[in-house]
Each structure stands twice: as structure tokens, then as C-alpha cells.
Write a protein that holds these residues in place. Sequence first.
Motif, mmCIF file in Angstrom:
data_model
loop_
_atom_site.group_PDB
_atom_site.id
_atom_site.type_symbol
_atom_site.label_atom_id
_atom_site.label_comp_id
_atom_site.label_asym_id
_atom_site.label_seq_id
_atom_site.Cartn_x
_atom_site.Cartn_y
_atom_site.Cartn_z
ATOM 1 N N HIS A 169 0.849 -1.189 0.000
ATOM 2 C CA HIS A 169 0.000 0.000 0.000
ATOM 3 C C HIS A 169 0.882 1.235 0.000
ATOM 4 O O HIS A 169 1.908 1.283 0.676
ATOM 5 C CB HIS A 169 -0.884 0.021 1.251
ATOM 6 C CG HIS A 169 -1.865 -1.098 1.316
ATOM 7 N ND1 HIS A 169 -3.055 -1.084 0.639
ATOM 8 C CD2 HIS A 169 -1.823 -2.276 1.972
ATOM 9 C CE1 HIS A 169 -3.704 -2.198 0.884
ATOM 10 N NE2 HIS A 169 -2.976 -2.945 1.685
ATOM 11 N N GLU B 110 -0.311 7.166 0.876
ATOM 12 C CA GLU B 110 -1.575 7.888 0.711
ATOM 13 C C GLU B 110 -2.759 6.955 0.958
ATOM 14 O O GLU B 110 -3.758 7.343 1.574
ATOM 15 C CB GLU B 110 -1.690 8.481 -0.693
ATOM 16 C CG GLU B 110 -0.591 9.443 -1.071
ATOM 17 C CD GLU B 110 0.657 8.756 -1.614
ATOM 18 O OE1 GLU B 110 0.584 7.605 -2.084
ATOM 19 O OE2 GLU B 110 1.729 9.374 -1.538
ATOM 20 N N GLU B 111 -2.654 5.725 0.456
ATOM 21 C CA GLU B 111 -3.720 4.750 0.650
ATOM 22 C C GLU B 111 -3.847 4.381 2.124
ATOM 23 O O GLU B 111 -4.961 4.245 2.641
ATOM 24 C CB GLU B 111 -3.452 3.483 -0.161
ATOM 25 C CG GLU B 111 -3.481 3.679 -1.655
ATOM 26 C CD GLU B 111 -2.998 2.444 -2.406
ATOM 27 O OE1 GLU B 111 -2.290 1.607 -1.812
ATOM 28 O OE2 GLU B 111 -3.334 2.330 -3.591
ATOM 29 N N LYS C 12 -7.130 4.815 4.471
ATOM 30 C CA LYS C 12 -7.760 3.694 5.171
ATOM 31 C C LYS C 12 -7.811 3.939 6.675
ATOM 32 O O LYS C 12 -8.788 3.582 7.328
ATOM 33 C CB LYS C 12 -7.026 2.390 4.857
ATOM 34 C CG LYS C 12 -7.304 1.904 3.451
ATOM 35 C CD LYS C 12 -6.731 0.531 3.217
ATOM 36 C CE LYS C 12 -7.137 0.046 1.825
ATOM 37 N NZ LYS C 12 -7.055 -1.384 1.699
#
Length: 92
Positions: free
Chosen positions: A6, A9-10, A14
Motif C-alpha cells: 500500500h 496515501e492509501e 484507510k
Amino acid sequence: MPSKKHRPEEIIGKLREAEVVLAQGATTAEACRRIAVSEQTYYRWRKEYGGLKTDQARRMKDLEKENVRLRRAISDLTLDKLILQEAARGNF
């Protein structure tokens, strides 16, 4: 199952989604299912990225990569220096 890398930013997205779910009264396990990660991953991410903004996380990862590159360069140069010192002494 292969692990998915990941991007920072992801991860931050999340984590924000998980915080919203937790604020609505859900358990940590439910929040982790919602963002499709294990609880261990959630806690690890929260420890590393908790409180960071997206640009700060990206900058941190870039600095970590640069740090690894510089350490490798230093170790290579140190090894070269030791080899040259030994060769200069004639102990080969």
C-alpha cells in the motif's frame, strides 16, 4: 495470498476511514474488516502513520529510501577503504 504493498496515501486514507467507523461505535475488528486489513496491520499502520498528513507520509518514505541508499554508499566506501589499506600494507 500475496501481500499488497500500500502506498502511504492509501494507508492514511484507510486509517481515516477506520477512525470514522470507530467513531460511529464499531469495534476495531469491524473497522479492520471494513478497510480490508488485519488488526495487526491496522495497529502497525496507526503506530507508523497516525497523525501524519498525506504529504508528510510521502516525504517520510522518500527520506527512508534516501537513507538506505546513503547507508549502502557509506558501507561500500568503507569496504573499499579497508581493502586499499590492507593492500597498501602488503597483507594480501
